[in-house]
Write a protein that holds these residues in place. Structure first.
Motif, PDB file in Angstrom:
ATOM      1  N   ASN A  25      26.303  -3.053  -0.760  1.00 11.06           N
ATOM      2  CA  ASN A  25      27.166  -2.283   0.198  1.00 11.06           C
ATOM      3  C   ASN A  25      26.913  -2.781   1.783  1.00 11.06           C
ATOM      4  O   ASN A  25      25.760  -2.869   2.256  1.00 11.06           O
ATOM      5  CB  ASN A  25      26.745  -0.739   0.235  1.00 11.06           C
ATOM      6  N   SER A  27      28.995  -1.575   4.026  1.00 17.80           N
ATOM      7  CA  SER A  27      30.039  -0.157   4.651  1.00 17.80           C
ATOM      8  C   SER A  27      29.235  -0.249   6.203  1.00 17.80           C
ATOM      9  O   SER A  27      27.995  -0.220   6.091  1.00 17.80           O
ATOM     10  CB  SER A  27      29.877   1.096   4.120  1.00 17.80           C
ATOM     11  N   GLY A  31      34.235   1.006   8.243  1.00 18.82           N
ATOM     12  CA  GLY A  31      34.915   1.541   7.074  1.00 18.82           C
ATOM     13  C   GLY A  31      34.098   0.846   6.015  1.00 18.82           C
ATOM     14  O   GLY A  31      32.832   0.247   6.243  1.00 18.82           O
ATOM     15  N   PRO A  32      34.514   1.101   4.832  1.00 21.07           N
ATOM     16  CA  PRO A  32      33.798   0.536   3.672  1.00 21.07           C
ATOM     17  C   PRO A  32      33.804  -0.814   3.516  1.00 21.07           C
ATOM     18  O   PRO A  32      34.748  -1.673   3.793  1.00 21.07           O
ATOM     19  CB  PRO A  32      34.401   1.379   2.454  1.00 21.07           C
ATOM     20  N   ARG A  34      31.769  -4.184   0.626  1.00 16.93           N
ATOM     21  CA  ARG A  34      30.912  -4.503  -0.207  1.00 16.93           C
ATOM     22  C   ARG A  34      30.785  -6.076  -0.518  1.00 16.93           C
ATOM     23  O   ARG A  34      32.136  -6.664  -0.328  1.00 16.93           O
ATOM     24  CB  ARG A  34      31.091  -3.832  -1.567  1.00 16.93           C
TER      25      ARG A  34
END
Length: 70
Positions: A25, A27, A31-32, A34
């Protein structure tokens, strides 16, 4: 996500080797996100397999070398 390939020992025995892929991850406040982590290799029965190079693997418990055939 999981892929599987076949590898063979010196006696010609075939082993199914699933490839397990994990994701990290990344993030943050913007924002997100990966990225893909390092793959891990195991026998279909669950034993660990180490990658030596692109074509050679080793069963951890026995030290038996496996080769991927083209």
């Amino acid at each position: 996500m999981s892929d599987t390939f076949d590898a063979y020992d010196d006696d010609g025995n075939r082993y199914a080797v699933p490839v397990r892929r994990s994701y990290i991850n990344t993030s943050d406040l913007s924002g997100p996100g990966r990225i893909e982590g390092l793959p891990s290799f195991h026998l279909s029965g669950g034993g660990a397999v180490n990658r030596i190079d692109d074509q050679t693997f080793e069963i951890v418990a026995t030290g038996k070398r496996l080769t991927v055939r083209a």
